[in-house]
Enzyme design. Structure first.
Site, PDB file in Angstrom:
ATOM      1  N   PRO A  12     -14.556  -4.630  -0.045  1.00  9.90           N
ATOM      2  CA  PRO A  12     -13.784  -5.799   0.387  1.00  9.90           C
ATOM      3  C   PRO A  12     -12.503  -5.502   1.152  1.00  9.90           C
ATOM      4  O   PRO A  12     -11.827  -6.443   1.570  1.00  9.90           O
ATOM      5  CB  PRO A  12     -13.469  -6.501  -0.943  1.00  9.90           C
ATOM      6  N   GLY A  26      -9.360  -0.193   3.534  1.00  8.71           N
ATOM      7  CA  GLY A  26      -9.256   1.085   2.853  1.00  8.71           C
ATOM      8  C   GLY A  26      -8.585   0.880   1.513  1.00  8.71           C
ATOM      9  O   GLY A  26      -7.913  -0.126   1.286  1.00  8.71           O
ATOM     10  N   GLU A  38      -3.584   4.606   4.868  1.00  5.92           N
ATOM     11  CA  GLU A  38      -3.983   5.117   3.554  1.00  5.92           C
ATOM     12  C   GLU A  38      -3.336   6.477   3.276  1.00  5.92           C
ATOM     13  O   GLU A  38      -2.982   6.776   2.129  1.00  5.92           O
ATOM     14  CB  GLU A  38      -5.510   5.210   3.468  1.00  5.92           C
ATOM     15  N   HIS A  78       0.085   5.934   1.984  1.00  4.81           N
ATOM     16  CA  HIS A  78       0.093   5.524   0.581  1.00  4.81           C
ATOM     17  C   HIS A  78       0.175   6.717  -0.373  1.00  4.81           C
ATOM     18  O   HIS A  78       0.536   6.539  -1.542  1.00  4.81           O
ATOM     19  CB  HIS A  78      -1.168   4.726   0.262  1.00  4.81           C
ATOM     20  N   GLU A 130       3.478  -1.837   0.023  1.00  2.88           N
ATOM     21  CA  GLU A 130       2.844  -2.071   1.313  1.00  2.88           C
ATOM     22  C   GLU A 130       3.822  -2.111   2.478  1.00  2.88           C
ATOM     23  O   GLU A 130       3.502  -1.661   3.575  1.00  2.88           O
ATOM     24  CB  GLU A 130       2.025  -3.369   1.258  1.00  2.88           C
ATOM     25  N   ASP A 186      -4.959 -11.616  -6.914  1.00  7.05           N
ATOM     26  CA  ASP A 186      -5.922 -11.773  -5.825  1.00  7.05           C
ATOM     27  C   ASP A 186      -5.612 -13.001  -4.976  1.00  7.05           C
ATOM     28  O   ASP A 186      -6.008 -13.079  -3.813  1.00  7.05           O
ATOM     29  CB  ASP A 186      -7.340 -11.890  -6.377  1.00  7.05           C
ATOM     30  N   TYR A 189       2.751  -6.822   3.541  1.00  6.83           N
ATOM     31  CA  TYR A 189       2.637  -5.710   4.479  1.00  6.83           C
ATOM     32  C   TYR A 189       3.638  -5.849   5.630  1.00  6.83           C
ATOM     33  O   TYR A 189       4.468  -4.965   5.861  1.00  6.83           O
ATOM     34  CB  TYR A 189       1.223  -5.654   5.045  1.00  6.83           C
ATOM     35  N   MET A 230     -12.549  -8.585   3.218  1.00  4.15           N
ATOM     36  CA  MET A 230     -11.884  -9.875   3.041  1.00  4.15           C
ATOM     37  C   MET A 230     -10.926 -10.212   4.185  1.00  4.15           C
ATOM     38  O   MET A 230     -10.696 -11.391   4.474  1.00  4.15           O
ATOM     39  CB  MET A 230     -11.169  -9.936   1.699  1.00  4.15           C
TER      40      MET A 230
END
Length: 677
Positions: free
Chosen positions: A311, A314, A341, A344, A363, A420, A428, A612
């Site tokens: 979903p 990454g 990623e 992160h 983020e 969610d 972000y 998503m």
């Protein structure tokens, strides 16, 4: 080793609150080894039942068997727990639909196990149920270390929201089943009984048994495998403390290709070479990030390309980043997701938001570092294109929620909120805008990049809140000679707590953007564009063009005729592109203009992947684009719901229900029924 690590913690880290030694953090240290950082006493995690201020988990040992026929994980979780307060009567873990059959307790050495009394509390729709384990009288003193063994089984199939089970026909090879997990934010508790709060960071080890010839991978370093009969047990260890949401597992028919000295890509055999080509620049991102952020402490940086139902673009699982096949553009044009990623590894994994209310600290800093990596590797104009596309995504997110909605704040109140529901591009891009504003305030990269390294060193292996960031930022730059008047210009309360778009947009090198804007203006004003304007354009420029045209429709009410839409598509080949970001924006643009001639293209795109970022906005747009589009939304979701991840299923079903449609019903629309998986 863990005990020595805890003892060394007291010598190396004198940072149990915002009054830490800024000078020591600024100086850094060449020595990096995992240590335990105490949880700040004022941390409150609204999404967790765990009593981590009284009893905290320090290590997990998992022994799990994968049963594809029943679609369950079964086995045990052994939690190493430290009592932090005297006379604590119980330790509380988070669970979600787990079947717990036995609980045992032993002392820290794992001596004689004794049965423990336990109970499961009332269920919360989003947070699951607390597992309360009663501590024996002799193990209730502060400083006591003990082991709690929980024998359990996950709920079957999609009822376990962390795990997606794929039958062979939903894999590339069509021969073997596949599973992967997605635990962020609060889904690990459906796979492992744990203290599922980002403030609780644990090391872990695991033995995972799968049917041969399948391969198991985890967010840890593999230590070997052993085959017995028809099954193979894979062993793993993660020596760096991580939050539970970063525990990850995948099992399938997998092969790997080395793409660097510490990087490897895993995928199904039929697509592993494509993945190896697409992600060949991974080591370049890691080594560049080390120069910016400090030593990479995780050992391996491997990638697993998952099936299309994953979903997200990454997921930064330590040692093993999960990535979506929608990144396979064929030209490495979507490599910024890998940069994200990789970033992160420092912001999110090494330094973690203390609570989900401050998700933006994960983020926002990560997007900032991602863009800085792209700037250092590919140049400032390319980074500016990424920034422009990100800003457009932020505009869409704020438009969706509404400028006054609390979900457009950086610090989001999480009481009785499902993460969610509230996490979006706001965390972000608005977060990145704030970090960029701080950099601009203190003078630019030469001043801010040393601060970034000091910040990461100061909070490494632990967590951070926005208040701690503020205190450290102000103390660091005061020590660097920045005036109090300058530091007081930052309206922290406004940035962190007020909703809506930020007042500051990061400065851009507009050379490439200006060319796109000029071309977009010609399409808007004249319905055509000079062929000299877009010669040799990159995928990033084409993406910004579509976004600019979309913005003209949404923000300014510009109308495009069907003839002009056809000219644009013929010129750039948007309907046939392999770049998923461009195809997504093109589908969204067509629907916003009122062009529903290519509903089959939209339905096919929704059927080919479950990311998503693409799926939810397209379903939402279909739901507001007329009856034919609404019918396609309903039938496409009914057809593809089983292949979407449980998180995506839940969110899209809610969108359809909010639009007055029954999510589970299927219509006879020929558009949807003609699509393939």
């Amino acid at each position: 080793e863990r005990q020595q690590s805890q003892e060394g913690d007291q010598q190396r880290f004198q940072f149990d609150g915002p009054e830490g030694d800024v000078a020591a953090a600024a100086a850094g240290s060449p020595a990096h080894r995992p240590v335990r950082v105490p949880i700040n006493k004022d941390v409150h995690e609204a999404t967790s039942f765990a009593n981590f201020h009284e009893c905290v988990t320090t290590h997990l040992a998992l022994n799990l068997s994968v049963d594809f026929s029943r679609k369950v994980l079964s086995g045990s979780a052994l939690a190493h727990v430290r009592v932090k307060r005297n006379a604590v009567s119980e330790v509380i873990f988070d669970t979600a639909k787990l079947t717990v059959t036995e609980v045992h307790i032993a002392d820290r050495h794992g001596g004689a196990k004794r049965p423990a009394s336990f109970s499961l509390g009332s269920a919360h729709d989003a947070y699951g149920r607390p597992l309360r384990v009663v501590l024996p009288e002799d193990l209730r003193a502060s400083g006591t270390e003990l082991q709690v063994e929980i024998i359990y089984e996950t709920a079957p199939g999609d009822e376990c929201t962390a795990v997606q089970w794929l039958p062979p026909e939903q894999t590339a090879g069509k021969l073997h089943p596949y599973l992967f997990t997605q635990c962020q934010s609060t889904h690990c508790r459906s796979m492992v009984p744990c203290q599922d709060a980002p403030a609780v960071k644990v090391t872990y080890e695991a033995n995972v048994t799968v049917p041969s010839p399948l391969v198991a991978l985890m967010s840890a370093v593999g230590t070997g495998s052993e085959t017995a009969g028809s099954h193979t047990t894979y062993s793993f260890i993660q020596k760096v403390p991580i939050s539970a949401y970063l525990i990850a597992l995948a099992a399938g028919n997998l092969e790997s290709r080395d793409i660097g000295p510490r990087t490897r890509v895993w995928a199904e055999p039929s697509v592993v070479e494509l993945a190896a080509y697409e992600f060949a620049d991974t080591e370049m991102f890691v080594s560049t990030a080390e120069k910016l952020c400090g030593d990479y402490v995780w050992g391996r940086y491997d990638l697993l390309m998952l099936p299309p139902s994953f979903p997200y673009g990454g997921m930064e699982n330590p040692c093993l980043t999960f990535v979506t096949p929608t990144l396979l553009a064929g030209d490495r044009s979507l490599s910024n997701v890998i940069a994200h990623e990789v970033a992160h590894s420092w912001t999110g994994n090494l330094v973690t938001n203390a609570t989900w209310a401050d998700f933006w600290l994960n983020e926002g800093f990560t997007v900032f570092i991602e863009r800085r990596l792209i700037r250092k590797i590919f140049g400032e104009p390319t980074a500016a294109l990424k920034q422009r596309a990100g800003w457009a995504n932020l505009l869409r997110a704020v438009e969706h929620f509404g400028a006054d909605h609390p979900f457009t704040r950086l610090h989001i109140p999480m009481e009785n909120v499902d993460p969610d529901d509230c996490f979006s591009n706001v965390s972000y891009e608005k977060g990145c805008a704030f970090v960029s504003y701080l950099e601009d305030l203190v003078g630019g990269p030469d001043q801010f990049e040393p601060f970034l390294q000091a910040y990461l060193y100061r909070f490494q292996y632990g967590t951070v809140s926005h208040d701690q960031l503020r205190h450290f930022f102000e103390q660091y730059f005061a020590d660097q000679g920045v005036s109090r008047d300058t530091l007081d210009e930052v309206d922290w309360d406004h940035w962190v707590h007020d909703p809506g778009m930020p007042d500051f947009e990061p400065k851009l090198d507009t050379r490439l953007i200006d060319a796109v804007q000029k071309c977009a203006t010609e399409w808007i004003d004249y319905g055509k564009a000079d062929s000299q304007l877009d010669q040799g354009w990159t995928s990033d420029q084409k993406l910004v063009l579509v976004e600019t045209l979309l913005e003209a429709v949404v923000e300014h009410g510009v109308v495009f005729s069907l003839e002009v839409l056809d000219r644009i598509d013929q010129r750039y080949g948007f309907s046939a592109t392999r770049n998923s970001e461009i195809l997504f924006k093109w589908c969204l643009f067509m629907l916003r203009t009122g062009d529903t001639r290519k509903l089959d293209l939209v339905a096919r795109f929704l059927s080919e992947q479950g990311r998503m970022k693409f799926v939810r906005p397209l379903y939402r747009q279909l739901l507001t684009s007329g009856e034919a589009a609404r019918a396609v939304a309903q039938s496409t979701f009914a057809l593809n719901r089983p292949q979407y991840h449980a998180i995506a299923q839940k969110m899209v079903a809610r969108d359809l229900a909010n639009a007055g449609l029954e999510p589970s019903s299927s219509s006879s629309s020929s558009v949807a029924s003609g699509t393939s998986h």
